[in-house]
Structures are given as structure tokens and as C-alpha cells.
Design an enzyme around this catalytic site. Structure first.
Site, short mmCIF file in Angstrom:
data_model
loop_
_atom_site.label_atom_id
_atom_site.label_comp_id
_atom_site.label_asym_id
_atom_site.label_seq_id
_atom_site.Cartn_x
_atom_site.Cartn_y
_atom_site.Cartn_z
CG HIS A 254 8.13 -32.40 0.12
ND1 HIS A 254 8.09 -32.06 -1.21
CD2 HIS A 254 8.37 -31.24 0.80
CE1 HIS A 254 8.30 -30.75 -1.33
NE2 HIS A 254 8.46 -30.23 -0.13
CD GLU A 255 8.31 -30.75 4.60
OE1 GLU A 255 9.40 -30.15 4.75
OE2 GLU A 255 7.37 -30.29 3.92
CG HIS A 258 12.87 -29.42 2.44
ND1 HIS A 258 13.42 -28.56 1.52
CD2 HIS A 258 11.54 -29.47 2.16
CE1 HIS A 258 12.46 -28.10 0.72
NE2 HIS A 258 11.31 -28.65 1.09
CD GLU A 284 10.14 -27.64 -2.71
OE1 GLU A 284 9.13 -28.37 -2.76
OE2 GLU A 284 10.54 -27.10 -1.66
#
Length: 489
Positions: A254-255, A258, A284
Site C-alpha cells: 500500500h505505502e 504512494h 490513494e
């Protein structure tokens, strides 16, 4: 030098100072000694005072009046600088500095209250933050909607009423899908102990697999995973749990979504207004498509199953199909960041509605825990057991990030649209994912979304990438197809 050139030279210095301030925040979450919190609060306030003064300097207004947009890039830079200037001059320097100081100190108060499951210990600090954010929102709104003014810090151009309409369209089909899935037999949860050092080793390998450039970044541990920085210094954090390696792996993926966005922006935009992600909703969309549509897909789970067997040996799951079912297991739970895809957005909608009430004054901080618990039980069908599983689980409100939560669901909506377009663009995608090859998917996202940075407005970025206007329909279709197949609906 032209007025535009002078403005951009000044802007680069301001952006560089903002990156330094961001590094202070990163350090606070990862490396800072616990006893340094009070001093760090003063440091953050001092940095914000300097940045506020630069952003509202009278020379900026003069340069903006005289600068000419010679091309689309210059026009976009001026649009962003004008927006920041107009915002900055509405917020008193005193208020800006006080928010920076208090939210820095509040992180420690929140963390300790969370560890003690004691909302009352955090409530006075949160009440002060809310009062300051109401004041800031009122200054920015200039007679308009206060919550919308705060929301625009994270998703320029969005309004709460528009998002509420979109979210209202999501809710019935999400609830119906959840009820259908939870009525079916569930796969057993992962069971066993997974060495945390090996988790971090595999986590770093996953980061590289998804295109994270470790020469311009690093992976550390934090209570609440996050991504920080831009350009040539983009850092991520994850967390480990000996009983749940998926928390580590999917927090990392997930990170990385980003971070890859920030690393993928055209280098020519570095330290300019275009050199950062254009909005948190678009940001996101990258983290969620990396984590879910790609990272939790059937073919990629097959590849990850092999990697986990290599790292941990036999861990009680006998096949790729069983592993895929466990990764995508729909289950009751309190924690937003650990929620499955079916229920995740219901967690966000709870927060969106509550924080709108807080900012409007319809709900006061003293009543927040009770309101949270009541709403949670109504939405999910079971009671909150402790504050760290409820109102204290997220770091956002301690940082004054009111208006941030709805961008999570907006990002999911955007990710659904992007995945629909991605499958059309790369018919062989599943075969690539089965080999652990993310280069096709991440390359397409870099070319269609990430490289633009702040060149376009948020919604336009998604529409240009997909070739159609964003809506909630692709996300809902994806979820119903995926979990319908998994659970035989």
C-alpha cells in the site's frame, strides 16, 4: 529574469524547506527519542511560521500578477501557487503555527492514550485541535461550507455533498455483498508464528517487486504505516505482527503505491508545485490498486504463496487457491487498515460522517466515543471492545487531518476505474502477475497517472488515464465479481 522565473526560483526554496519540515515529521514517527516531543513541537511551529511567511509574502502576489503562462506547465504552476497563496493569506500566521505545534505534541498524547485505551486522556487535546480546525476552516471558507474548505486541502475541487452522493450509491451494494459473503462458510485465518525479521526481508523484496526505488527511499517501522517525501527522497514505513504477516506485506505494498507515485513524477517538476501528487484521492488510487487489485489478485497471490513458503517453510496452507482465499478472507474486525475489500469503505464512511458532524458543531468531542461506538455497532453488528479498536485507532485526527478520510474511499473508486482501463490496455496482465512481474501494470500507471504529478486537476487525471469519467460502478462491479466467485454467490 521574468516575473515567472523569479516566482519559480522562490517557490523552489519554499518547496525545499517544506521537504525539511516533512523530514521532521518522518523522524518523529520513526526515530525521535520519546523525550524530544516538546522540543519537536516548537521546531515544527518554527518551521511552519517560516513557511507561512514565505507563502504569503507580498512578493508572491506581485509575481502572480505579472507572471505570464508560456505553456501548460507554467499555467499549472501558477494555478497551484495562486491557490496556496489565496489559502495562506486567509489563515493567520498565529493559527498556522499553533496548529503545527499542537498537532506535533498531540501525536504523543494520542499514542499514549491509545496504548492505555483511554479516550478521556486524549479528548482535551483533541477538543483544542477541533477548535483550531474550525477556526481555520471558517477562515478558509469565507462564508462557505467549513468542512468543504478543509476537504479542499486534500482533494481540490471536491465537496462533501458530492462525495456523500457517491458514497450513498456505494453503501447499498456494499452492504448487500457483505451480508451475502458473511452468510457463507469462511476460510480459516492464518495460524502460526512468522518471524518478524523475515517479514521485513520479504517486505523489502515486495517493495522492489512493485517498483520502489530503494536508492531513493527506505523502509522503516512505525505504529501507523505511512509514506513521506517526494522526488529523490521518498520513505515508507510498515509494521510487523508475529501472528499476521499479511499486515506487514500489504501495508508495505500500500505505502509503495504512494511512494511510487512520488518517485514516478516527471523529474522536471521536482521542487515545483507539480512535483507532488495532485490530491490524496489520486494518491490513494495508486496505493489501493497496488495493494488490492494487483496485490490481492488471484495470479499474484499464487506467486506470493511461493515466496512465503520459501521464507517460512510450511505454514499450514496447502495450495495457491487456499492461500488466495485466506488473503481475501472477509471477516469481522474493528480496524480500518486491516479490513477486507468488501468492508473497508464502510469504515471510511463512518469516519466521514462523524468528522463532518464534529466540524459543524453537531457533535462535540466529549460525545465522540459514544457516537463512534453506536454507529459502529449499527453498521457492523457488534460492539466496540476498547478505545484502541474504536475511536483511538487512527492517527489522523491527532494530526488535525479533518477532510482526509473521504479521500480513502474516493481513491478506491478511482482505483476501480483505473483497473478497468488497465485490463483493457494489458490483456496479458494475469500472466505477468502470476510470474511476480508488476512492470507492465506499474509502468502503465506511471505513464498514465504518476508522471503528471500536479499538471492536471485530480478528476481530470483519472479521466485522462481511463478514457471515461470516474464513477463508483467499476469498483462495485469488480468487488461483486471477485467475491462472488470466491464465495460462490
Amino acid at each position: 529574469m521574468s516575473a515567472y522565473d523569479e516566482l519559480m526560483a522562490y517557490q523552489r526554496e519554499t518547496a525545499a524547506l517544506a521537504e525539511v519540515a516533512g523530514r521532521l515529521s518522518w523522524d518523529q514517527e520513526t526515530m525521535m527519542p520519546r523525550g524530544a516531543a516538546d522540543q519537536r513541537g516548537e521546531e515544527m511551529a518554527a518551521m511552519e511560521t517560516v513557511l507561512h511567511a514565505r507563502r504569503t509574502d507580498a512578493r508572491v502576489a506581485d509575481w502572480l500578477d505579472r507572471a505570464e503562462a508560456r505553456n501548460a506547465v507554467a499555467a499549472a504552476n501558477l494555478r497551484h501557487i495562486r491557490r496556496d497563496y489565496d489559502r495562506g493569506v486567509k489563515v493567520p500566521a498565529r493559527l498556522s503555527a499553533e496548529l503545527a505545534r499542537l498537532t506535533s505534541l498531540a501525536h504523543r498524547v494520542w499514542a499514549e492514550a491509545r496504548a492505555d485505551d483511554n479516550f478521556a486522556a486524549f479528548a482535551p487535546t483533541l477538543k483544542t485541535i477541533v477548535a483550531l480546525k474550525r477556526e481555520e476552516g471558517a477562515a478558509l471558507a469565507d462564508g462557505g461550507d467549513v468542512y468543504d474548505a478543509l476537504l479542499n486541502d486534500y482533494e481540490p475541487g471536491a465537496t462533501a455533498s458530492e462525495l456523500a452522493t457517491m458514497f450513498g450509491a456505494l453503501r447499498p451494494r456494499l452492504v448487500a455483498l457483505r451480508e451475502a459473503v458473511l452468510g457463507k462458510p469462511q476460510p480459516k485465518a492464518l495460524n502460526g508464528h512468522f518471524d518478524e525479521q523475515k517479514q521485513m526481508q520479504l517486505s523489502r523484496m515486495l517493495a522492489k517487486t512493485f517498483g520502489y526505488d530503494m536508492s531513493r527511499g527506505r523502509v522503516d517501522k512505525a505504529v501507523h504505516p505511512f509514506s513521506s517525501g517526494s522526488g529523490d527522497d521518498v520513505r515508507i514505513t510498515t509494521r510487523t505482527n508475529g501472528l499476521d504477516p499479511f499486515n506487514c506485506f500489504y501495508s508495505t505494498i500500500h505505502e509503495v503505491g504512494h511512494a511510487a507515485y512520488e518517485q514516478g513524477i516527471d523529474p522536471a517538476y521536482r521542487l515545483t508545485p507539480l512535483g507532488r501528487g495532485v490530491s490524496m484521492g489520486v494518491h490513494e488510487s495508486q496505493s489501493r490498486i497496488y495493494e488490492n487489485q494487483l496485490g490481492r489478485s488471484r495470479p499474484f497471490c499464487g506467486w506470493l504463496f511461493g515466496q512465503m513458503k520459501d521464507a517460512f517453510g510450511d505454514f499450514g496452507i496447502g495450495s495457491e487457491h487456499a492461500f488466495y482465499a485466506v488473503v481475501n478472507r472477509v471477516h469481522d474486525g474493528y480496524i480500518r487498515t486491516e479490513a477486507d475489500e468488501v468492508q473497508y469503505n464502510l469504515h471510511v464512511l463512518l469516519r466521514f460522517d462523524l468528522e463532518r458532524q464534529i466540524i459543524s458543531g453537531a457533535l462535540e468531542v466529549e460525545d465522540l466515543e459514544e457516537a463512534w461506538n453506536t454507529r459502529f455497532e449499527a453498521d457492523f453488528g457488534f460492539a466496540v471492545d476498547k478505545a484502541s479498536d474504536g475511536v483511538l485507532q487512527d492517527v489522523h485526527w491527532s494530526g488535525g487531518l479533518f477532510g482526509y478520510f473521504p479521500t480513502y474511499t474516493l481513491g478506491n473508486v478511482y482505483a476501480g476505474c483505473l483497473m478497468k482501463a488497465l485490463r483493457t490496455a494489458i490483456p496479458e496482465l494475469d500472466a505477468q502477475l502470476a510470474e511476480g512481474d508488476l512492470s507492465g501494470a506499474t509502468g502503465w500507471l506511471k505513464a498514465r497517472v504518476q508522471r503528471h504529478g500536479g499538471l492536471y486537476e485530480p478528476r481530470a487525471v483519472i479521466e485522462k488515464a481511463c478514457g471515461f469519467a470516474p464513477s463508483e460502478a467499476p469498483l462495485l462491479d469488480y468487488l461483486e465479481a471477485k467475491f462472488g466467485a470466491l464465495y460462490g454467490l
